[in-house]
Design a protein around this motif. Structure first.
Motif, PDB file in Angstrom:
ATOM      1  N   ASP A   1      -1.726 -14.191   2.279  1.00 17.21           N
ATOM      2  CA  ASP A   1      -1.785 -13.638   1.127  1.00 17.21           C
ATOM      3  C   ASP A   1      -0.980 -12.506   1.013  1.00 17.21           C
ATOM      4  O   ASP A   1      -0.751 -11.641   1.891  1.00 17.21           O
ATOM      5  CB  ASP A   1      -3.384 -13.022   1.060  1.00 17.21           C
ATOM      6  CG  ASP A   1      -3.742 -12.612  -0.248  1.00 17.21           C
ATOM      7  OD1 ASP A   1      -2.820 -12.279  -1.117  1.00 17.21           O
ATOM      8  OD2 ASP A   1      -5.017 -12.259  -0.627  1.00 17.21           O
ATOM      9  N   PHE A   2      -0.266 -12.511  -0.041  1.00 15.51           N
ATOM     10  CA  PHE A   2       0.845 -11.370  -0.188  1.00 15.51           C
ATOM     11  C   PHE A   2       0.001 -10.028  -0.730  1.00 15.51           C
ATOM     12  O   PHE A   2       0.892  -8.770  -0.896  1.00 15.51           O
ATOM     13  CB  PHE A   2       1.807 -11.678  -1.258  1.00 15.51           C
ATOM     14  CG  PHE A   2       2.835 -12.714  -0.721  1.00 15.51           C
ATOM     15  CD1 PHE A   2       3.546 -12.475   0.433  1.00 15.51           C
ATOM     16  CD2 PHE A   2       3.046 -13.542  -1.727  1.00 15.51           C
ATOM     17  CE1 PHE A   2       4.322 -13.164   0.672  1.00 15.51           C
ATOM     18  CE2 PHE A   2       4.277 -14.542  -1.139  1.00 15.51           C
ATOM     19  CZ  PHE A   2       4.870 -14.386   0.180  1.00 15.51           C
ATOM     20  N   ASN A   3      -1.252  -9.986  -0.944  1.00 12.54           N
ATOM     21  CA  ASN A   3      -1.782  -8.827  -1.778  1.00 12.54           C
ATOM     22  C   ASN A   3      -2.670  -7.996  -1.037  1.00 12.54           C
ATOM     23  O   ASN A   3      -3.904  -7.514  -1.677  1.00 12.54           O
ATOM     24  CB  ASN A   3      -2.654  -9.489  -3.002  1.00 12.54           C
ATOM     25  CG  ASN A   3      -1.466 -10.155  -3.855  1.00 12.54           C
ATOM     26  OD1 ASN A   3      -0.605  -9.131  -4.469  1.00 12.54           O
ATOM     27  ND2 ASN A   3      -1.401 -11.300  -4.523  1.00 12.54           N
ATOM     28  N   GLY A   4      -2.700  -7.984   0.265  1.00 13.26           N
ATOM     29  CA  GLY A   4      -3.637  -7.200   1.225  1.00 13.26           C
ATOM     30  C   GLY A   4      -3.037  -5.819   1.583  1.00 13.26           C
ATOM     31  O   GLY A   4      -3.697  -4.947   2.094  1.00 13.26           O
ATOM     32  N   GLY A   5      -1.805  -5.232   0.959  1.00 15.86           N
ATOM     33  CA  GLY A   5      -1.289  -4.152   1.308  1.00 15.86           C
ATOM     34  C   GLY A   5      -0.031  -4.151   2.030  1.00 15.86           C
ATOM     35  O   GLY A   5       0.921  -3.469   2.095  1.00 15.86           O
TER      36      GLY A   5
ATOM     37  N   TRP B   1      -3.854   8.108  -6.972  1.00 17.49           N
ATOM     38  CA  TRP B   1      -3.158   6.894  -7.106  1.00 17.49           C
ATOM     39  C   TRP B   1      -2.716   6.391  -5.781  1.00 17.49           C
ATOM     40  O   TRP B   1      -1.830   5.541  -5.919  1.00 17.49           O
ATOM     41  CB  TRP B   1      -1.912   7.425  -8.004  1.00 17.49           C
ATOM     42  CG  TRP B   1      -2.328   7.331  -9.445  1.00 17.49           C
ATOM     43  CD1 TRP B   1      -2.343   8.780 -10.103  1.00 17.49           C
ATOM     44  CD2 TRP B   1      -2.086   6.507 -10.664  1.00 17.49           C
ATOM     45  NE1 TRP B   1      -2.462   8.520 -11.309  1.00 17.49           N
ATOM     46  CE2 TRP B   1      -2.512   7.427 -11.676  1.00 17.49           C
ATOM     47  CE3 TRP B   1      -2.012   5.304 -10.728  1.00 17.49           C
ATOM     48  CZ2 TRP B   1      -2.622   6.664 -13.059  1.00 17.49           C
ATOM     49  CZ3 TRP B   1      -2.181   4.453 -11.716  1.00 17.49           C
ATOM     50  CH2 TRP B   1      -2.329   5.317 -12.847  1.00 17.49           C
ATOM     51  N   ALA B   2      -3.327   6.507  -4.907  1.00 13.67           N
ATOM     52  CA  ALA B   2      -2.972   5.953  -3.671  1.00 13.67           C
ATOM     53  C   ALA B   2      -3.761   4.901  -3.479  1.00 13.67           C
ATOM     54  O   ALA B   2      -4.591   4.266  -4.486  1.00 13.67           O
ATOM     55  CB  ALA B   2      -3.754   6.960  -2.410  1.00 13.67           C
ATOM     56  N   TRP B   3      -3.367   3.878  -2.501  1.00 12.05           N
ATOM     57  CA  TRP B   3      -3.814   2.486  -2.248  1.00 12.05           C
ATOM     58  C   TRP B   3      -5.253   2.344  -2.487  1.00 12.05           C
ATOM     59  O   TRP B   3      -5.849   1.702  -2.871  1.00 12.05           O
ATOM     60  CB  TRP B   3      -3.029   2.019  -0.984  1.00 12.05           C
ATOM     61  CG  TRP B   3      -3.661   0.762  -0.738  1.00 12.05           C
ATOM     62  CD1 TRP B   3      -4.547   0.173   0.340  1.00 12.05           C
ATOM     63  CD2 TRP B   3      -3.523  -0.811  -1.600  1.00 12.05           C
ATOM     64  NE1 TRP B   3      -4.823  -1.288   0.315  1.00 12.05           N
ATOM     65  CE2 TRP B   3      -3.952  -1.633  -0.708  1.00 12.05           C
ATOM     66  CE3 TRP B   3      -2.577  -0.968  -2.608  1.00 12.05           C
ATOM     67  CZ2 TRP B   3      -4.042  -2.923  -1.281  1.00 12.05           C
ATOM     68  CZ3 TRP B   3      -2.522  -2.394  -2.864  1.00 12.05           C
ATOM     69  CH2 TRP B   3      -3.221  -3.372  -2.199  1.00 12.05           C
TER      70      TRP B   3
ATOM     71  N   ALA C   1       0.803  -1.309   0.063  1.00  7.38           N
ATOM     72  CA  ALA C   1      -0.099   0.060   0.089  1.00  7.38           C
ATOM     73  C   ALA C   1       0.788   1.354   0.015  1.00  7.38           C
ATOM     74  O   ALA C   1       0.541   2.331  -0.767  1.00  7.38           O
ATOM     75  CB  ALA C   1      -1.011  -0.198   1.135  1.00  7.38           C
ATOM     76  N   ARG C   2       2.005   1.291   0.609  1.00  6.19           N
ATOM     77  CA  ARG C   2       3.016   2.230   0.805  1.00  6.19           C
ATOM     78  C   ARG C   2       3.596   2.694  -0.464  1.00  6.19           C
ATOM     79  O   ARG C   2       3.714   3.998  -0.877  1.00  6.19           O
ATOM     80  CB  ARG C   2       3.905   1.959   1.724  1.00  6.19           C
ATOM     81  CG  ARG C   2       5.031   1.094   1.378  1.00  6.19           C
ATOM     82  CD  ARG C   2       6.127   0.845   2.262  1.00  6.19           C
ATOM     83  NE  ARG C   2       6.959   2.042   2.866  1.00  6.19           N
ATOM     84  CZ  ARG C   2       7.792   2.775   1.875  1.00  6.19           C
ATOM     85  NH1 ARG C   2       8.196   1.895   0.994  1.00  6.19           N
ATOM     86  NH2 ARG C   2       8.200   3.698   2.483  1.00  6.19           N
TER      87      ARG C   2
END
Length: 559
Positions: A178-182, A120-122, A106-107
């Motif tokens: 899960d790698f895709n949560g931010g 374009w933020a998370w 997310a950062r």
């Protein structure tokens, strides 16, 4: 060659049928009154090895599917030059890559927004990731299940990788789901872009059935030289491209041109078109349409350090694939059930960690593989081994891409400048030491891991810095060469319009101001999803006579 004729104008002309171009083509052609053309320099994705997951071994370095670029010799790599694969086929890099579904952190996106790129933020981009996604576990707050981009769990497991994961936990890197949560810190098995053990590339996801649309045209085996501009107005306007088709140079006209040729192709086309650093263009005799010093600059890539460990008593691919019987067994298993080693992505287990405790988030990514080989393309080692490949997710080093000639037949200069910054050399040393601590953890002791590369005898910081240059290689994630922003080196604005001209956008990984913390294919699709939404929004505004999103000439030239 001379121009033979001009094609009839289209509304939107997209250059490059990689992940971004394929998605854009589908979204923008949904309006039956909007004429879309997609141009690809390579051919159709009908090469069988594209679709068998392990077939990347036969696609990378193959001119049928790969541009086969090379970098300059690199001081940071102790004078070595690297092969630099880029997809040249329908689907682009999604037809030859590692199939890993990864968004980053997310950062990453919050940083883009803080650099003068609103929207374009998370929280802005997460819905766009979900829109295109077809996740095997179904829809939830993080994942979509009604999109085109298929995401599945891997279909083959290895005990040695599970043991490596246990060892990582013993040194403080926990398992996650899960790698895709931010926040991707931890270890897990990569999710992959496959459907039932077959590669799922962007051409399958977004182009299937599209040629039946009467307002869509796909052109393959057509290399674009440059963008054509109408310079009669105060601001030059893109009005088409010059392309080599059927052995002759031709013009294709369009109301808007979108470059989706990637971090190497897009800046090269811009430079040949007269948009780029004035000294370079003048040196090559290219008339300057708009001076843009950032075109081709800001090249970023993930450099992987491939550490190899020989083991005892562990099953790895080295022994299985080392005999004809083993190869036949793998092929039979794949034919019968679309399972087994032939479904393997290049890397199965991922680990995200901090090189030092003071890092604000995970800045290292491991791709752990149940195999080893001296170098890519060479035979596997004749003994059981695994590879722990680790890369610096946020390199400080910056490189560049520059054309060498005014014509596309000459490959561009690619100079990543790996390890040119002291901070990157420090992270490389810390990464090697962290990998050694994982290999020395109790969980792996039963396999008696022995460090083959770079070699346990190398202990000092100086030795390890030089070793990083010896074993480092690209993990194929170039970005940033047409960066988005409002500063003097930015190439596109937050709506991805090229500064200083009208009617021209860049939509691909080259617009990333900073590289994402992980594999870059799916972030590129997200970029295209956002671009498509912005373009469709602007078309609606134009339809009602609202010019809100338009720029003035001064705003475009002086962002």
């Amino acid at each position: 060659m001379t121009l033979t004729h001009s094609y009839a104008a289209v509304d939107t002309l997209i250059v490059g049928a990689g992940p971004a171009g394929c998605l854009l083509a589908k979204r923008l052609s949904e309006d039956p009154h909007h004429r879309v053309m997609l141009i690809e320099a390579g051919g159709r994705d009908n090469y069988p090895w594209i679709h068998i997951p392990v077939g990347y071994l036969y696609c990378i370095g193959n001119p049928r599917t790969d541009w086969c670029f090379r970098t300059e010799t690199e001081d940071g790599l102790n004078g070595r030059s690297l092969g630099y694969p880029r997809g040249r086929v329908l689907g682009g890099c999604s037809s030859i890559n590692g199939m890993i579904y990864m968004r980053g952190q997310a950062r990453d996106y919050d940083q883009w927004a803080s650099m003068g790129n609103p929207g374009w933020a998370w929280e802005d981009v997460l819905p766009l990731f979900r829109k295109s996604e077809d996740h095997y576990a179904g829809e939830n707050a993080l994942h979509g299940a009604s999109g085109e981009w298929r995401v599945e769990a891997q279909r083959h497991k290895w005990d040695i990788l599970e043991t490596f994961r246990e060892a990582a936990a013993e040194v403080g890197i926990p398992p996650i789901e899960d790698f895709n949560g931010g926040d991707n810190e931890g270890s897990s098995y990569f999710q992959v872009n496959q459907r039932s053990g077959v590669r799922w590339n962007a051409a399958k996801a977004f182009l299937k059935g599209l040629e039946r649309r009467p307002n869509f045209t796909l052109v393959t085996n057509a290399e674009v030289d440059r963008v054509i501009f109408d310079t009669h107005e105060a601001m030059p306007r893109a009005c088409g491209v010059r392309v080599c088709l059927n052995g002759a140079w031709q013009e294709i006209r369009a109301r808007e041109v979108i470059l989706s040729a990637g971090a190497i192709g897009s800046p090269s086309i811009l430079q040949r078109s007269g948009i780029g650093p004035r000294p370079l263009l003048s040196q090559l005799g290219i008339p300057v349409v708009h001076e843009s010093p950032g075109v081709g600059e800001n090249l970023q890539d993930h450099l992987q350090l491939r550490m190899i460990y020989r083991v005892v008593g562990a099953k790895t691919l080295n022994e299985i694939a080392g005999t004809w019987f083993g190869k036949a067994s793998m092929a039979w298993q794949y034919l019968l059930s679309r399972s087994g080693p032939m479904t393997m992505a290049p890397s199965q287990l991922g680990v995200f960690a901090r090189s030092t405790p003071d890092q604000p988030s995970a800045n290292l990514q491991y791709h752990v593989q149940p195999l080893s080989l001296p170098a890519f393309g060479e035979p596997l080692h004749p003994y059981p081994a695994f590879t722990a490949s680790v890369c610096n997710l946020r390199p400080a080093s910056r490189g560049r891409v520059a054309i060498r000639a005014a014509t596309p037949s000459t490959p561009p200069l690619i100079q990543p400048n790996y390890l040119s910054e002291e901070a990157d050399r420090r992270v490389a040393v810390d990464a090697i030491r962290l990998t050694r601590s994982i290999a020395a953890a109790p969980a792996l002791s039963r396999y008696r891991p022995e460090e083959i590369k770079p070699g346990a005898e190398l202990q000092s910081d100086e030795d390890l810095m030089r070793a990083a240059g010896d074993i480092g290689t690209t993990i194929f994630h170039p970005v940033g060469t047409c960066k988005m922003g409002q500063d003097e080196n930015a190439v596109v604005d937050p709506r991805l319009r090229v500064h200083g001209v009208a009617g021209l956008r860049v939509v691909d990984a080259s617009i990333m101001p900073t590289i994402t913390s992980g594999n870059t294919c799916s972030p590129t699709l997200m970029i295209a999803e956002k671009a498509a939404a912005m373009i469709l929004e602007e078309q609606q505004w134009r339809a009602i006579g609202d010019t809100t999103p338009a720029r003035t000439n001064s705003e475009a030239v002086n962002p």
